[in-house]
Structure formats: C-alpha cells, structure tokens
Enzyme design. Structure first.
Site, PDB file in Angstrom:
ATOM      1  N   SER A 167       0.870  -1.188   0.000  1.00 42.35           N
ATOM      2  CA  SER A 167       0.000   0.000   0.000  1.00 42.35           C
ATOM      3  C   SER A 167       0.902   1.231   0.000  1.00 42.35           C
ATOM      4  CB  SER A 167      -0.849  -0.024   1.278  1.00 42.35           C
ATOM      5  OG  SER A 167      -1.232   1.273   1.655  1.00 42.35           O
TER       6      SER A 167
ATOM      7  N   TYR B  80      -1.696  -1.341  10.336  1.00 42.83           N
ATOM      8  CA  TYR B  80      -1.873  -1.520   8.890  1.00 42.83           C
ATOM      9  C   TYR B  80      -0.616  -1.062   8.138  1.00 42.83           C
ATOM     10  CZ  TYR B  80      -3.878  -1.365   4.218  1.00 42.83           C
ATOM     11  OH  TYR B  80      -4.122  -1.579   2.880  1.00 42.83           O
TER      12      TYR B  80
HETATM   13  N1  LIG Z   1      -8.832  -0.695  -0.958  1.00 43.29           N
HETATM   14  C1  LIG Z   1      -7.794   0.091  -0.714  1.00 43.29           C
HETATM   15  O1  LIG Z   1      -7.929   1.323  -0.564  1.00 43.29           O
HETATM   16  C2  LIG Z   1      -6.416  -0.485  -0.625  1.00 43.29           C
HETATM   17  C3  LIG Z   1      -5.305   0.384  -0.611  1.00 43.29           C
HETATM   18  C4  LIG Z   1      -4.037  -0.140  -0.510  1.00 43.29           C
HETATM   19  C5  LIG Z   1      -3.854  -1.513  -0.421  1.00 43.29           C
HETATM   20  N2  LIG Z   1      -4.938  -2.344  -0.424  1.00 43.29           N
HETATM   21  C6  LIG Z   1      -4.717  -3.770  -0.261  1.00 43.29           C
HETATM   22  O2  LIG Z   1      -5.306  -4.491  -1.331  1.00 43.29           O
HETATM   23  C7  LIG Z   1      -5.566  -5.826  -0.906  1.00 43.29           C
HETATM   24  C8  LIG Z   1      -6.968  -6.228  -1.338  1.00 43.29           C
HETATM   25  O3  LIG Z   1      -7.914  -5.464  -0.606  1.00 43.29           O
HETATM   26  P1  LIG Z   1      -9.214  -4.861  -1.269  1.00 43.29           P
HETATM   27  O4  LIG Z   1      -9.085  -3.400  -1.222  1.00 43.29           O
HETATM   28  O5  LIG Z   1      -9.496  -5.518  -2.556  1.00 43.29           O
HETATM   29  O6  LIG Z   1     -10.305  -5.229  -0.149  1.00 43.29           O
HETATM   30  P2  LIG Z   1     -11.443  -6.340  -0.092  1.00 43.29           P
HETATM   31  O7  LIG Z   1     -12.385  -6.168  -1.208  1.00 43.29           O
HETATM   32  O8  LIG Z   1     -11.962  -6.286   1.298  1.00 43.29           O
HETATM   33  O9  LIG Z   1     -10.648  -7.695  -0.333  1.00 43.29           O
HETATM   34  C9  LIG Z   1      -9.915  -8.315   0.693  1.00 43.29           C
HETATM   35  C10 LIG Z   1      -9.768  -9.769   0.322  1.00 43.29           C
HETATM   36  O10 LIG Z   1      -8.966 -10.412   1.348  1.00 43.29           O
HETATM   37  C11 LIG Z   1      -9.644 -11.566   1.784  1.00 43.29           C
HETATM   38  N3  LIG Z   1      -9.400 -11.855   3.197  1.00 43.29           N
HETATM   39  C12 LIG Z   1      -9.485 -10.996   4.241  1.00 43.29           C
HETATM   40  N4  LIG Z   1      -9.258 -11.648   5.390  1.00 43.29           N
HETATM   41  C13 LIG Z   1      -9.024 -12.944   5.048  1.00 43.29           C
HETATM   42  C14 LIG Z   1      -8.729 -14.113   5.787  1.00 43.29           C
HETATM   43  N5  LIG Z   1      -8.614 -14.093   7.121  1.00 43.29           N
HETATM   44  N6  LIG Z   1      -8.550 -15.268   5.118  1.00 43.29           N
HETATM   45  C15 LIG Z   1      -8.685 -15.320   3.766  1.00 43.29           C
HETATM   46  N7  LIG Z   1      -8.944 -14.247   3.016  1.00 43.29           N
HETATM   47  C16 LIG Z   1      -9.123 -13.077   3.639  1.00 43.29           C
HETATM   48  C17 LIG Z   1     -11.113 -11.277   1.585  1.00 43.29           C
HETATM   49  O11 LIG Z   1     -11.785 -12.506   1.461  1.00 43.29           O
HETATM   50  P3  LIG Z   1     -13.004 -12.890   2.479  1.00 43.29           P
HETATM   51  O12 LIG Z   1     -14.112 -11.942   2.146  1.00 43.29           O
HETATM   52  O13 LIG Z   1     -13.264 -14.309   2.137  1.00 43.29           O
HETATM   53  O14 LIG Z   1     -12.466 -12.691   3.868  1.00 43.29           O
HETATM   54  C18 LIG Z   1     -11.108 -10.495   0.281  1.00 43.29           C
HETATM   55  O15 LIG Z   1     -11.159 -11.350  -0.825  1.00 43.29           O
HETATM   56  C19 LIG Z   1      -5.375  -5.837   0.620  1.00 43.29           C
HETATM   57  O16 LIG Z   1      -4.130  -6.414   0.916  1.00 43.29           O
HETATM   58  C20 LIG Z   1      -5.365  -4.363   0.982  1.00 43.29           C
HETATM   59  O17 LIG Z   1      -4.630  -4.099   2.140  1.00 43.29           O
HETATM   60  C21 LIG Z   1      -6.216  -1.867  -0.547  1.00 43.29           C
END
Ligand SMILES: NC(=O)c1ccc[n+]([C@@H]2O[C@H](COP(=O)([O-])OP(=O)(O)OC[C@H]3O[C@@H](n4cnc5c(N)ncnc54)[C@H](OP(=O)(O)O)[C@@H]3O)[C@@H](O)[C@H]2O)c1
Length: 269
Positions: free
Chosen positions: A146, A159
């Site tokens: 991130s 985080y």
């Molecule tokens: N959105 C942002 O602004 C942003 C910014 C910077 C970085 N990121 C990073 O991008 C990545 C993806 O996040 P996203 O934004 O796409 O959010 P998201 O839609 O909430 O996706 C998160 C994913 O991680 C999975 N996950 C969470 N806890 C888990 C667990 N205990 N075991 C297995 N799977 C798990 C979720 O699956 P389940 O629903 O099955 O738990 C979901 O598929 C993350 O690493 C996040 O930190 C996001």
C-alpha cells in the site's frame, strides 16, 4: 485417440473473492493462458467468482476456502495446490484487512489477525512457493502492499507497518530470486473503491464524489502489467505516485499535527 494436452500452469491469487483480488482474477482469466487457484475465506463469494470465470471464459478455477489468518494457513494452501499437480507460474498474495485506531486502543485479537494475514502467511507462502519456482527456474510473485508503506502514519500503525514489511520483504525476495529468473513485484495501491473499509467509519460515497477512490479494475490492470513485465514496484495512478513523492518530503511533525488536529480523520473502526 484424443490428443493429450498438458494442463495449464496456474496462478494462485489470495483474497480473490472481492475487490482488487477479484479484478486480478478476472483479468488473468481473460488472458486465458493460466488456470486459477483462488483463495479466500468466504466460500459463497469465492464459488461465485469461480462460476463467473468458468461461465464467461471457460477458465479452470480451483477455489480454496481458507482463513489465511491462521498460523497453519500457508502450509495448508501450499499442500492443497501441490495436490492439484499443476505447476505454479504466478503467486499473487493480496488478501488483506484494514482498521483505524491507535496501537494502545487496538483489540489484540484483531491486531493478531492482521499480523498473521499481512506478515506471517504472506511470508510463508513466499517461502513455500518460491522453493517450487526456484526448482522450476521460472515464476512470478506479486505482493499487495500500500502507499501507506511510505511513511509512519499514526492512527494506522498496524496496517501501515505490516504493509511496510511486505514492501521491504518483496524487495529483498526479488534480489534473492533474480538469479533463478523469478520476478517479484510490489503492488502499492492508494485508496481504492473496494469493501476494505468499514462503511460506518469511512464515508465511501463522499470519497467517491471527491474522486479519492481508484477503480479496483484499474489497480488490478496496472499490477498485472507490472508483474508480467517483471517490474519491482507498481503504484497505480498519477495521484498516488505523486503522493509517494510528497510523503518522502513531508516532515513527520506535520503528519503528527494533522493527525491530532484533523477532526475528519477516523479514529477507530
Ligand atoms: N482498498 C484500498 O484502498 C487499498 C489500498 C491499498 C492496499 N490495499 C490492499 O489491497 C488488498 C486487497 O484489498 P481490497 O481493497 O481488494 O479489499 P477487499 O475487497 O476487502 O478484499 C480483501 C480480500 O482479502 C480476503 N481476506 C481478508 N481476510 C481474510 C482471511 N482471514 N482469510 C482469507 N482471506 C481473507 C477477503 O476474502 P473474504 O471476504 O473471504 O475474507 C477479500 O477477498 C489488501 O491487501 C489491501 O490491504 C487496498
């Protein structure tokens, strides 16, 4: 006699049932040259993505339902992929979670889940799959960090620090694996329109209106382009790239002051 076709190698994608991970899976399916192993905790959502990709593209999808915050998760995922008997061409470690709140206020159980999910499991997945890739002398790894990894941010220490770990871990791993023809890429998105944030804490509508949130598909697209061209790091979007430059220049006391004075910044959730 029917011609014997070798099974396609696969890409393993964690956090594939929603947000950036689902967009990555969709784009990998559109390429058509890899089978997919999709890992997430939520069976229903994961199977829905698997069905969608099979129906739309005929993609061979192997869903693995696994809570990646458990200490044994990496070994279980690796064993499940091993049992499929297909070569792993790409490992995309993307699953993540988010919460606001200062370290002293954090729920220790929630903090432990984040440490397992962002630090322990990604590191061990890399160990187990990088070993296989090293033996086959090919492969690509991408870790989702991130832009919060660029500075120390009070209020999101858990985080931001776990994402900083992922960034430096990926950079070191990249150097270790380069002699074997394996590339490692860090994907560092800024704010992206996904289900990551608790909508009772972050006003997503307002963030969208102000254009703060990037589209998850664009983030996935940029990340995959970087991974397949072997780039070390990808910060999607010009605004986010500018922010990483600005973050290096801003004095920490200004960040601390904004944190203390800005009433609009969420404090917990
Ligand atoms: N959105 C942002 O602004 C942003 C910014 C910077 C970085 N990121 C990073 O991008 C990545 C993806 O996040 P996203 O934004 O796409 O959010 P998201 O839609 O909430 O996706 C998160 C994913 O991680 C999975 N996950 C969470 N806890 C888990 C667990 N205990 N075991 C297995 N799977 C798990 C979720 O699956 P389940 O629903 O099955 O738990 C979901 O598929 C993350 O690493 C996040 O930190 C996001």
């Amino acid at each position: 006699m029917r011609p014997v076709t070798a099974p396609l190698p696969c890409a393993v994608v964690t956090g594939a049932c929603s947000g950036i991970g689902r967009e990555i899976a969709r784009r990998l399916a559109a390429r058509g040259d890899l089978a997919l192993v999709l890992v997430s905790e939520n069976r229903e959502r994961l199977e829905a993505v698997a069905r969608e990709l099979f129906t739309a593209r005929g993609t061979q999808v192997h869903p693995i339902v696994c809570d990646l915050a458990r200490p044994e998760a990496a070994r279980e995922v690796h064993a499940a992929v091993d049992a499929l008997g297909i070569a792993v061409e790409a490992l995309i470690v993307n699953a993540g979670m988010f919460f606001f709140g200062e370290v002293a206020d954090a729920d220790p159980r929630k903090a432990n889940v984040m440490l397992q999910l962002h630090v322990v499991t990604p590191s061990l997945l890399c160990t187990l799959f990088a070993r296989d890739m090293r033996a086959q002398r090919r492969g690509r790894i991408m870790l989702t960090s991130s832009i919060s990894a660029w500075r120390a941010f009070p209020g999101i220490a858990y985080y931001g620090s776990t994402k900083t770990y992922l960034r430096t871990f990926a950079a070191a791993l990249r150097s270790e694996l380069a002699p074997y023809g394996i590339t490692v890429t860090t994907l560092a998105p800024g704010a992206t329109d996904t289900g990551l944030y608790d909508p009772t804490v972050v006003d997503m509508e307002r963030a969208r209106r102000f254009g703060v949130m990037m589209d998850a598909g664009k983030v996935a697209e940029a990340g995959l382009r970087a991974m397949f061209t072997g780039k070390a790091e990808c910060v999607p979007g010009p605004f986010n790239r500018a922010a990483t430059v600005a973050m290096r220049l801003v004095p920490q006391r200004l960040i601390d002051l904004v944190r203390r004075r800005a009433p609009w910044l969420p404090v917990a959730g």
